[in-house]
Design a protein around this motif. Structure first.
Motif, PDB file in Angstrom:
ATOM      1  N   ALA A  14      -3.851  -1.110   5.534  1.00  0.00           N
ATOM      2  CA  ALA A  14      -4.547  -0.074   4.756  1.00  0.00           C
ATOM      3  C   ALA A  14      -5.119  -0.695   3.494  1.00  0.00           C
ATOM      4  O   ALA A  14      -4.611  -1.705   3.003  1.00  0.00           O
ATOM      5  CB  ALA A  14      -3.584   1.052   4.396  1.00  0.00           C
ATOM      6  N   ILE A  15      -6.194  -0.086   3.000  1.00  0.00           N
ATOM      7  CA  ILE A  15      -6.771  -0.510   1.715  1.00  0.00           C
ATOM      8  C   ILE A  15      -7.111   0.716   0.887  1.00  0.00           C
ATOM      9  O   ILE A  15      -7.361   1.797   1.421  1.00  0.00           O
ATOM     10  CB  ILE A  15      -8.045  -1.379   1.873  1.00  0.00           C
ATOM     11  N   LYS A  16      -7.134   0.511  -0.417  1.00  0.00           N
ATOM     12  CA  LYS A  16      -7.678   1.488  -1.347  1.00  0.00           C
ATOM     13  C   LYS A  16      -8.660   0.709  -2.209  1.00  0.00           C
ATOM     14  O   LYS A  16      -8.280  -0.214  -2.930  1.00  0.00           O
ATOM     15  CB  LYS A  16      -6.599   2.124  -2.207  1.00  0.00           C
ATOM     16  N   TRP A  23      -7.252   3.220   6.627  1.00  0.00           N
ATOM     17  CA  TRP A  23      -6.257   2.478   7.384  1.00  0.00           C
ATOM     18  C   TRP A  23      -6.825   2.198   8.762  1.00  0.00           C
ATOM     19  O   TRP A  23      -7.739   2.874   9.200  1.00  0.00           O
ATOM     20  CB  TRP A  23      -4.913   3.200   7.457  1.00  0.00           C
ATOM     21  N   GLU A  24      -6.303   1.155   9.388  1.00  0.00           N
ATOM     22  CA  GLU A  24      -6.727   0.627  10.684  1.00  0.00           C
ATOM     23  C   GLU A  24      -7.812  -0.425  10.466  1.00  0.00           C
ATOM     24  O   GLU A  24      -8.723  -0.247   9.660  1.00  0.00           O
ATOM     25  CB  GLU A  24      -7.195   1.740  11.626  1.00  0.00           C
ATOM     26  N   SER A  25      -7.702  -1.517  11.176  1.00  0.00           N
ATOM     27  CA  SER A  25      -8.512  -2.700  10.888  1.00  0.00           C
ATOM     28  C   SER A  25     -10.016  -2.517  11.086  1.00  0.00           C
ATOM     29  O   SER A  25     -10.802  -2.984  10.260  1.00  0.00           O
ATOM     30  CB  SER A  25      -8.014  -3.888  11.709  1.00  0.00           C
ATOM     31  N   CYS A  26     -10.464  -1.863  12.146  1.00  0.00           N
ATOM     32  CA  CYS A  26     -11.913  -1.748  12.385  1.00  0.00           C
ATOM     33  C   CYS A  26     -12.639  -0.978  11.285  1.00  0.00           C
ATOM     34  O   CYS A  26     -13.657  -1.457  10.778  1.00  0.00           O
ATOM     35  CB  CYS A  26     -12.198  -1.134  13.751  1.00  0.00           C
ATOM     36  N   PRO A  27     -12.170   0.193  10.881  1.00  0.00           N
ATOM     37  CA  PRO A  27     -12.857   0.875   9.785  1.00  0.00           C
ATOM     38  C   PRO A  27     -12.810   0.078   8.479  1.00  0.00           C
ATOM     39  O   PRO A  27     -13.772   0.083   7.715  1.00  0.00           O
ATOM     40  CB  PRO A  27     -12.111   2.198   9.629  1.00  0.00           C
ATOM     41  N   MET A  77       0.861  -1.170   0.000  1.00  0.00           N
ATOM     42  CA  MET A  77       0.000   0.000   0.000  1.00  0.00           C
ATOM     43  C   MET A  77       0.905   1.230   0.000  1.00  0.00           C
ATOM     44  O   MET A  77       1.861   1.306   0.751  1.00  0.00           O
ATOM     45  CB  MET A  77      -0.883  -0.036   1.236  1.00  0.00           C
ATOM     46  N   ALA A  78       0.591   2.158  -0.827  1.00  0.00           N
ATOM     47  CA  ALA A  78       1.385   3.376  -0.928  1.00  0.00           C
ATOM     48  C   ALA A  78       1.354   4.141   0.388  1.00  0.00           C
ATOM     49  O   ALA A  78       0.352   4.170   1.087  1.00  0.00           O
ATOM     50  CB  ALA A  78       0.847   4.248  -2.055  1.00  0.00           C
ATOM     51  N   GLU A  79       2.476   4.771   0.706  1.00  0.00           N
ATOM     52  CA  GLU A  79       2.571   5.528   1.954  1.00  0.00           C
ATOM     53  C   GLU A  79       1.505   6.606   2.045  1.00  0.00           C
ATOM     54  O   GLU A  79       0.986   6.889   3.111  1.00  0.00           O
ATOM     55  CB  GLU A  79       3.965   6.139   2.080  1.00  0.00           C
ATOM     56  N   SER A  80       1.129   7.212   0.930  1.00  0.00           N
ATOM     57  CA  SER A  80       0.109   8.263   0.962  1.00  0.00           C
ATOM     58  C   SER A  80      -1.252   7.736   1.410  1.00  0.00           C
ATOM     59  O   SER A  80      -2.061   8.479   1.936  1.00  0.00           O
ATOM     60  CB  SER A  80      -0.021   8.917  -0.414  1.00  0.00           C
ATOM     61  N   ALA A  81      -1.497   6.440   1.218  1.00  0.00           N
ATOM     62  CA  ALA A  81      -2.760   5.841   1.647  1.00  0.00           C
ATOM     63  C   ALA A  81      -2.698   5.396   3.097  1.00  0.00           C
ATOM     64  O   ALA A  81      -3.708   5.037   3.671  1.00  0.00           O
ATOM     65  CB  ALA A  81      -3.106   4.653   0.759  1.00  0.00           C
ATOM     66  N   ASN A  82      -1.521   5.414   3.667  1.00  0.00           N
ATOM     67  CA  ASN A  82      -1.324   4.872   4.998  1.00  0.00           C
ATOM     68  C   ASN A  82      -0.411   5.807   5.796  1.00  0.00           C
ATOM     69  O   ASN A  82       0.743   5.465   6.046  1.00  0.00           O
ATOM     70  CB  ASN A  82      -0.715   3.476   4.867  1.00  0.00           C
ATOM     71  N   PRO A  83      -0.907   6.970   6.217  1.00  0.00           N
ATOM     72  CA  PRO A  83      -0.042   7.952   6.876  1.00  0.00           C
ATOM     73  C   PRO A  83       0.755   7.410   8.058  1.00  0.00           C
ATOM     74  O   PRO A  83       1.932   7.714   8.175  1.00  0.00           O
ATOM     75  CB  PRO A  83      -1.004   9.059   7.311  1.00  0.00           C
ATOM     76  N   PRO A  84       0.165   6.607   8.945  1.00  0.00           N
ATOM     77  CA  PRO A  84       0.972   6.109  10.054  1.00  0.00           C
ATOM     78  C   PRO A  84       1.995   5.054   9.628  1.00  0.00           C
ATOM     79  O   PRO A  84       2.921   4.777  10.360  1.00  0.00           O
ATOM     80  CB  PRO A  84      -0.049   5.475  11.002  1.00  0.00           C
ATOM     81  N   THR A  85       1.831   4.454   8.471  1.00  0.00           N
ATOM     82  CA  THR A  85       2.680   3.426   7.874  1.00  0.00           C
ATOM     83  C   THR A  85       2.851   2.166   8.717  1.00  0.00           C
ATOM     84  O   THR A  85       3.563   1.271   8.323  1.00  0.00           O
ATOM     85  CB  THR A  85       4.087   3.965   7.501  1.00  0.00           C
ATOM     86  N   LEU A  86       2.192   2.084   9.838  1.00  0.00           N
ATOM     87  CA  LEU A  86       2.301   0.900  10.680  1.00  0.00           C
ATOM     88  C   LEU A  86       1.044   0.052  10.652  1.00  0.00           C
ATOM     89  O   LEU A  86       1.020  -1.026  11.225  1.00  0.00           O
ATOM     90  CB  LEU A  86       2.582   1.309  12.139  1.00  0.00           C
ATOM     91  N   PHE A  87       0.004   0.527  10.016  1.00  0.00           N
ATOM     92  CA  PHE A  87      -1.285  -0.141  10.070  1.00  0.00           C
ATOM     93  C   PHE A  87      -1.651  -0.749   8.731  1.00  0.00           C
ATOM     94  O   PHE A  87      -1.154  -0.347   7.687  1.00  0.00           O
ATOM     95  CB  PHE A  87      -2.384   0.843  10.491  1.00  0.00           C
TER      96      PHE A  87
END
Length: 151
Positions: free
Chosen positions: A13-15, A24-28, A1-11
């Motif tokens: 993410a989907i597009k 990003w983040e599993s619950c959402p 996943m591109a860094e721009s889609a995942n600002p924290p980069t630790l979680f």
């Protein structure tokens, strides 16, 4: 996943290629996928109170089971030395297991599942969200898993 889609980069993410939604983040992510693509409710409910009970359990998994099991695993399997406060994570892991046991009818409680599932009478995405962590409970609790070296 591109860094721009995942600002924290630790979680995680989907597009979504069908609408451009980036999360990003599993619950959402889980809630989005269920609401957008899971129209048959095979693993969910759209009725009240079940819909909100699903949220309750999903948030409990993300705020209770994941963090406490993860920390207990870290201190029992990865941390190079014992520290005085590491028992807190084991105690909290036991508390989470106790809540699940009560909900699933494995111990005496006022509110128990008659079906063996956390919500309703079928396996839902919240049951699946707990599954992988619970598969690792023995090595997390007693440190019997492989001793890994942090690099």
């Amino acid at each position: 996943m591109a860094e721009s889609a995942n600002p924290p980069t630790l979680f995680t993410a989907i597009k979504d290629p069908n609408g451009g939604v980036v999360l990003w983040e599993s619950c959402p992510i889980i809630r989005y996928l269920i609401e957008k693509y899971h129209k048959k409710n095979t693993f969910s409910y759209d009725t009240v109170p079940e819909k909100y009970l699903l949220d309750q359990w999903l948030f409990f998994q993300a705020s209770g089971q994941g963090p406490y099991y993860g920390q207990a695993g870290w201190f029992n399997m990865l941390h190079p030395e014992k520290i005085p406060s590491q028992h807190c994570y084991i105690d909290q892991t036991k508390r989470v297991v106790g809540v699940l046991d009560q909900a699933l009818g494995q111990s005496k409680s006022l509110v128990q599942s008659k079906s063996g599932w956390l919500v309703g009478d079928k396996c839902t995405y919240v049951d699946l969200s707990f599954f992988m962590w619970d598969e690792q409970i023995a090595p997390i609790m007693d440190g019997s898993g492989p001793r890994l070296e942090v690099v």
